[in-house]
Every structure is written in C-alpha cells, then in structure tokens.
Design a protein around this motif. Sequence first.
Motif, mmCIF file in Angstrom:
data_model
loop_
_atom_site.group_PDB
_atom_site.id
_atom_site.type_symbol
_atom_site.label_atom_id
_atom_site.label_comp_id
_atom_site.label_asym_id
_atom_site.label_seq_id
_atom_site.Cartn_x
_atom_site.Cartn_y
_atom_site.Cartn_z
ATOM 1 N N THR A 41 43.138 45.846 49.941
ATOM 2 C CA THR A 41 44.465 45.013 49.655
ATOM 3 C C THR A 41 44.608 44.152 49.620
ATOM 4 O O THR A 41 44.962 42.476 48.382
ATOM 5 N N TYR A 42 43.118 43.123 50.100
ATOM 6 C CA TYR A 42 42.701 41.616 49.535
ATOM 7 C C TYR A 42 42.245 42.197 47.971
ATOM 8 O O TYR A 42 42.861 41.202 47.196
ATOM 9 N N THR A 44 43.471 43.279 45.309
ATOM 10 C CA THR A 44 44.892 43.590 44.444
ATOM 11 C C THR A 44 45.718 42.281 44.909
ATOM 12 O O THR A 44 46.086 41.810 43.746
ATOM 13 N N ASN A 45 46.079 41.771 46.160
ATOM 14 C CA ASN A 45 46.341 39.956 45.996
ATOM 15 C C ASN A 45 45.855 38.961 45.786
ATOM 16 O O ASN A 45 46.282 38.336 45.257
#
Length: 331
Positions: A41-42, A44-45
Amino acid sequence: MTRSSTPRQQGFSLVELMIAMVLGLLLMAGVLQTFLSSKQTYSTNNALARVQESGRFAMEFLTNDIRNAGYKGECISALNNLLNENGSGYSADLYDLNQPITGKTGESPSWVTNRTAGDVIHIKYAANIPGVSASGNTTANANAIVLNAASGVAQDAIIIVADPKGCDIFQNRSNANASALSRGNGGKPGNKNSAKNNFSHAYDSSMEVLRLESASYYIGNGVKGLPSLRRISFTSGAKFDEELVEGVEDMQILYGIAGSDRQVDSYVSASSVSNWDNVVSVRVHLLLASTDTNVVPENQIIKFNGKDVTIQNRRLAQVFSTTIGIRNRLP
C-alpha cells in the motif's frame, strides 16, 4: 518419622509443542501478511504521489509557455528581424516570433534528434528580464542600447526591444557585466550589419527589454534511461537540451482551430493544421508512469491516443490532460 517424596518435574509433550509451533507460525504469517500488505500500500501510494507530482510539473512547464506564445510586449506590429538570416543555425522556425507556435505529429523537426515517442511542439515568446531598463533614448541607427546598470544578460542571448510603435529582435554581443546590449558582429546566428540595418524606429527610456524564449518540448530518454519530458531551448542562440520531468511515456498535442469569430471550431493534430495563425488554443495529453516497478498487482492497460497501452513491470500509470488558451490570440 515419615518420608516425603518430591514429584518429578514434567515438560510439554511433543503434541503440545507441535500445537504451540503451529499457533506461532499462524501468528507470524498474519503479522507478515499485514506487513507485506502495508508495504505494498505504501509503495502504491508513494508511486501515485510521485506520478501526480510529475504530471503537475510537466503541465506547468507546458502551460506557462503555451499560454504566452506570441507575446512581444507592448508591440502590436510585426517584429523587425535584425538577426542574420544567413547565419549559422538560423531558422525562421526557431527565431521568427511572427510564427510563435508550430508542431509535429509523431515525428521530429531537424533539431530534435533523440525523440522516442509522441508529438513535438515548438513555442516562442518574449519574456521579461527583471531589473533591466534603458537609460535615455536610443536612435534608430544605434549599435547598442545603453542601460541603467549591468544587464546580467548573457552574451549571445536573443533580445527583443519593444514599445507601442514597434519591436526589434537581435543577438546581444555584450558581456553580462556590461551596462549595454549591443548588436555587434559574431555569435550564432549573429546580427545583420548594424551600419546598414537600423532599428524599426527610435526608442526612448520607456522601451521594454525582453528575452526571446524559443523551445521545443518532446519525449526522449533521460539520464536514467527512462522516458522523460525534455526541452530544447535556443534562448542563447545555441541549442541547449535538458531533461525536465522523468517518467513521461508519451505526449499528444491537439491544436484548437478558430474561425473568423476566433472561437474554436475543432481540435486537430499538427499534421492537419493548414494555417498556424488560426491556432488559438492547445490541448495536451500526457501519459506518465512511475519509475518504481511492482507497485500494482498486475500490468495496467491505459487508453491513450485511441490505443490500449500496456504498462510493463507493474508500474503505476496515469493520463493527464489540459486545454490551454493562447492569451495573445483569444478574443
């Protein structure tokens, strides 16, 4: 007397140990799964934030130049060209401000040699030079413009002087620490003979002193080998090629064609523009992809320029679009 016996100590059985190990592994698997999910998630963000930042920067560069295309100060007449049209490297495409915007569809002009994808747009306009102002009057047959202080303008910079009566373009042959801008001999493309070619008219101290911005934007590989938005500038007479924003995969440019009412009737590619004087706005589409790999679950398929484009190595991609009016041509 009675004899007391101490019971023997007993550990875990093999079955109990195996159950404990299984429970520990399940717990570790859950923690590891949470960690990997958070890391993905990190990533991707972070990739999304960088792509959006790069997209904003790229659009800002293009928007500023396109919006100002054709600007030449207070001058409303045709620009008087004092540059040497027979000089080395001279081209009307690069230095003639009377034609401030042109482009190529899926091909390169002669001075762009490392384009890898997309269209090319060339923009010209006069930009302000902070702190530079004329001292007194300048006669039409003058060889130099006297200033109030050291100009800070590099030798060979292309200069435009203007007022409501007219405007002239020439190449500065003075050093940056000189308190004058001269149109002497030398340089590329150089100036016409000042003894035979005068300014369009005499100027007074209220004249504007501007610098020609002449630049091509295109897609080419950057220093890391990745596709990037690049710019070739001819502000100093010589070709200067630089990388602006990495991760720009492709660029499509459409031009708004206006009728007699100066309203846009259609947007067409450069190859379909029959008269560049009728272009009053520009529509820009950029395809950007993250420089980091493996940030999305699978390769994205992005619709760009009417085609499906597969983004390799699981990079995150996004399309940026904007429409920019050319201020000097709007009604």
